[in-house]
Motif scaffolding. Structure first.
Motif, PDB file in Angstrom:
ATOM      1  N   ALA A   1       0.853  -1.203   0.033  1.00  0.00           N
ATOM      2  CA  ALA A   1       0.122   0.005   0.031  1.00  0.00           C
ATOM      3  C   ALA A   1       1.047   1.118   0.004  1.00  0.00           C
ATOM      4  O   ALA A   1       1.836   1.235   0.778  1.00  0.00           O
ATOM      5  CB  ALA A   1      -0.914   0.056   1.103  1.00  0.00           C
TER       6      ALA A   1
ATOM      7  N   ILE B   1       0.983   5.088   0.697  1.00  0.00           N
ATOM      8  CA  ILE B   1       0.092   6.173   1.245  1.00  0.00           C
ATOM      9  C   ILE B   1       0.898   7.672   0.946  1.00  0.00           C
ATOM     10  O   ILE B   1       2.023   7.616   1.416  1.00  0.00           O
ATOM     11  CB  ILE B   1      -0.406   5.873   2.766  1.00  0.00           C
TER      12      ILE B   1
ATOM     13  N   HIS C   1       0.584  12.161   1.761  1.00  0.00           N
ATOM     14  CA  HIS C   1      -0.306  13.231   2.132  1.00  0.00           C
ATOM     15  C   HIS C   1       0.279  14.447   1.192  1.00  0.00           C
ATOM     16  O   HIS C   1       1.446  14.619   0.921  1.00  0.00           O
ATOM     17  CB  HIS C   1       0.176  13.645   3.481  1.00  0.00           C
TER      18      HIS C   1
ATOM     19  N   GLY D   1       1.021  12.467  -1.873  1.00  0.00           N
ATOM     20  CA  GLY D   1      -0.132  11.954  -2.647  1.00  0.00           C
ATOM     21  C   GLY D   1       0.030  11.821  -3.985  1.00  0.00           C
ATOM     22  O   GLY D   1      -0.114  10.912  -4.919  1.00  0.00           O
TER      23      GLY D   1
ATOM     24  N   ALA E   1       2.511   9.186  -4.529  1.00  0.00           N
ATOM     25  CA  ALA E   1       1.955   7.721  -4.473  1.00  0.00           C
ATOM     26  C   ALA E   1       1.361   7.427  -5.656  1.00  0.00           C
ATOM     27  O   ALA E   1       1.368   6.382  -6.458  1.00  0.00           O
ATOM     28  CB  ALA E   1       1.225   7.642  -3.391  1.00  0.00           C
TER      29      ALA E   1
ATOM     30  N   ARG F   1      -2.417  -1.049  -3.028  1.00  0.00           N
ATOM     31  CA  ARG F   1      -3.608   0.056  -2.806  1.00  0.00           C
ATOM     32  C   ARG F   1      -2.724   1.358  -2.719  1.00  0.00           C
ATOM     33  O   ARG F   1      -1.613   1.531  -2.580  1.00  0.00           O
ATOM     34  CB  ARG F   1      -4.306  -0.194  -1.532  1.00  0.00           C
ATOM     35  N   VAL F   2      -3.441   2.239  -3.165  1.00  0.00           N
ATOM     36  CA  VAL F   2      -3.213   3.905  -2.992  1.00  0.00           C
ATOM     37  C   VAL F   2      -4.097   4.622  -2.226  1.00  0.00           C
ATOM     38  O   VAL F   2      -5.116   4.514  -2.553  1.00  0.00           O
ATOM     39  CB  VAL F   2      -2.686   4.726  -4.269  1.00  0.00           C
ATOM     40  N   MET F   3      -3.412   5.294  -1.090  1.00  0.00           N
ATOM     41  CA  MET F   3      -4.248   6.359  -0.462  1.00  0.00           C
ATOM     42  C   MET F   3      -3.559   7.691  -0.487  1.00  0.00           C
ATOM     43  O   MET F   3      -2.481   7.930  -0.167  1.00  0.00           O
ATOM     44  CB  MET F   3      -4.380   5.907   1.070  1.00  0.00           C
TER      45      MET F   3
ATOM     46  N   VAL G   1      -4.063  11.489   1.044  1.00  0.00           N
ATOM     47  CA  VAL G   1      -4.672  12.419   1.893  1.00  0.00           C
ATOM     48  C   VAL G   1      -4.290  13.720   1.785  1.00  0.00           C
ATOM     49  O   VAL G   1      -3.306  14.251   1.537  1.00  0.00           O
ATOM     50  CB  VAL G   1      -4.329  11.745   3.347  1.00  0.00           C
TER      51      VAL G   1
END
Length: 86
Positions: free
Chosen positions: A16, A18, A20, A24, A27, A40-42, A44
């Motif tokens: 994953a 992640i 900010h 971001g 990412a 996965r990618v998050m 924020v």
């Protein structure tokens, strides 16, 4: 490229990623470059209006016609065509 190198050298499978703010954006780029090697990618609190990253003066009214064309292309070609693109 350093994040990609780290993932490869540490033999991390489908991590994953992640980030900010600017992290971001990074990412998203890592995921785009590495494809299915990322799980996965998050993102924020990143830039909600990406065109402003290129030109801070741009308005949504100026971008809307291009966004509409992009959306229509996505609908026309579908997911499989996108997966085959670099």
């Amino acid at each position: 490229s350093e994040i990609e190198r780290f993932i490869r050298t540490q033999k991390i499978e489908r991590p994953a990623v992640i980030g900010h703010s600017l992290g971001g954006q990074i990412a998203i780029r890592v995921a785009a470059d590495m494809g299915d090697r990322i799980g996965r990618v998050m993102v924020v609190d990143s830039a909600p209006f990406f065109p402003a990253l290129v030109d801070s003066r741009v308005t949504s009214d100026q971008i809307e016609p291009m966004a509409r064309l992009g959306y229509q292309a996505l609908m026309l070609f579908g997911d499989q065509a996108l997966k085959s693109q670099v």
